[in-house]
Design a protein around this motif. Structure first.
Motif: not given
Length: 407
Positions: A71-75, A173-182, A106-111, A80-81
């Motif tokens: 959920r945090i990954l998605g948010i 766009i890719a970030s939004l897709l991954l956010g929803i996908y997460s 915002a991005y570095m924690p997603t790694l 990020g988008a």
């Protein structure tokens, strides 16, 4: 491949497609679209380091304690988008910098989060994770190929027309897709119980500082920070350099480095077995010096092979020092400090080391500005010479030792 492995591979592909889709061409974009100076470009790249420094707090204080990782990954990716779109519409450095800083925080924690989500779904991470992580490298490669060979945004005329800003729209766009996908990924609840005490020392891996009492590890630790200075030159200057000297499809050609990374990752166990940790680390450091010498004396015409060879050395530069360094750290830490030791070395390299490196690269690049271009030979000889210096210091100070890297 199991269905869950396919889903995790898609996640990993998008995660690194996003990073490779804008970070490689950032210096070229800022130089041409925002008329940024070397110091300003260094500030933008340094946001990666600030993100790496702040990330442990986001993971340790929030993700590990209160909310599901997916959920945090998605948010964070949806946020990020939005930030990436703001970078897309920015017209000067003053309006661009706050968004790139917020984005990297915002991005570095997603790694770490994508790793957490992956590991929690595996029965044997040592065998399963590499098969999923490789899709991240593929994502980075595809991003570069799309920029150069599908849209040609890094062609000279396209750069002059400001087309490189489209990399931020693509990434948004890719970030939004991954956010929803997460949010569709398997539930990954907090790893730390709510009542369990967690200190700043735990979060930053400071408990592992006692490893510095070991002479060899202390030499390795300092060398890791120092070698990040040459590394920063590559991240910050490689794409602008290749574009400025006239290499066609520069971003696409830079994916040779990621292909090399995959190949040498497979060869790394062989080198560690045959040559040991000291020689493997030395190979990695020497490769940085050779790479920059090739950049210094190559050109886009008859000597373009030198530039391509320099890019291809990325696998040795990165895998033989940074990946083998992670293995060495793991072997020295012992069971109690494995996680904290890795956290400490990451904070030291991608945080402190790269922060220093980007600043130095910015200062050197600004110093060698000539007639609207750059004296690239002089610029590249600095990290080449610095890598040789670290190579000599490490070679003398680090004593040969055997490690067990099969965990």
């Amino acid at each position: 491949m199991k269905q869950i492995h396919i889903r995790l591979s898609v996640m990993m592909f998008l995660q690194f497609f996003i990073w490779g889709g804008w970070f490689v061409t950032l210096g070229t974009f800022m130089d041409n679209n925002l008329n940024a100076a070397g110091g300003e470009i260094a500030m933008a790249f340094s946001t990666q380091s600030w993100g790496a420094i702040i990330a442990p707090f986001i993971i340790g204080l929030i993700a590990d304690r209160y909310f599901n990782a997916e959920r945090i990954l998605g948010i964070l990716h949806i946020l990020g988008a939005v930030l990436m779109y703001q970078m897309y519409v920015a017209t000067d450095f003053g309006s661009f910098y706050p968004y790139v800083l917020a984005y990297m925080i915002a991005y570095m924690p997603t790694l770490a989060l994508v790793n957490s989500v992956s590991f929690r779904q595996m029965t044997d991470p040592s065998k399963e994770f590499s098969k999923i992580r490789v899709f991240g490298t593929i994502g980075w490669i595809v991003a570069g190929l799309v920029i150069s060979y599908v849209f040609s945004w890094d062609a000279q005329e396209a750069i002059s027309g400001g087309m490189l800003k489209n990399t931020f729209l693509m990434t948004a766009i890719a970030s939004l897709l991954l956010g929803i996908y997460s949010f569709t990924l398997p539930k990954t609840p907090p790893a730390v119980a709510k009542g369990e005490k967690l200190t700043v020392s735990d979060i930053l891996g400071l408990d592992a500082l006692k490893l510095l009492n070991n002479r060899n590890f202390a030499v390795f630790f300092v060398s890791s920070i120092l070698i990040c200075i040459p590394l920063a030159f590559y991240y910050q200057n490689a794409n602008p350099f290749l574009v400025e000297v006239g290499v066609a499809n520069a971003t696409g050609k830079m994916t040779i480095g990621q292909i090399s990374e995959v190949l040498f990752m497979l060869l790394l166990p062989v080198f560690l077995t045959k040559y040991g940790i000291k020689k493997t680390l030395l190979f990695g450091m020497l490769a940085w010096a050779i790479r920059y010498a090739l950049f210094a004396f190559g050109n886009a015409d008859s000597l373009v092979f030198m530039l391509l060879l320099g890019i291809a050395l990325h696998g040795i530069c990165y895998d033989f020092f940074f990946v083998s360094g992670q293995i060495y750290t793991d072997s020295k830490a012992g069971e109690k400090f494995k996680s904290s030791a890795q956290g400490m070395i990451t904070l030291a390299t991608y945080g402190v080391g790269m922060l220093i490196g980007f600043w130095v690269a910015g200062q050197i690049t600004d110093y060698f500005v000539v007639d609207g271009g750059h004296a690239w030979e002089s610029i590249w000889m600095f990290p080449a010479g610095f890598a040789v210096l670290v190579f000599i210091i490490f070679g003398i100070a680090f004593k040969k030792e055997d490690i067990s890297y099969e965990k």
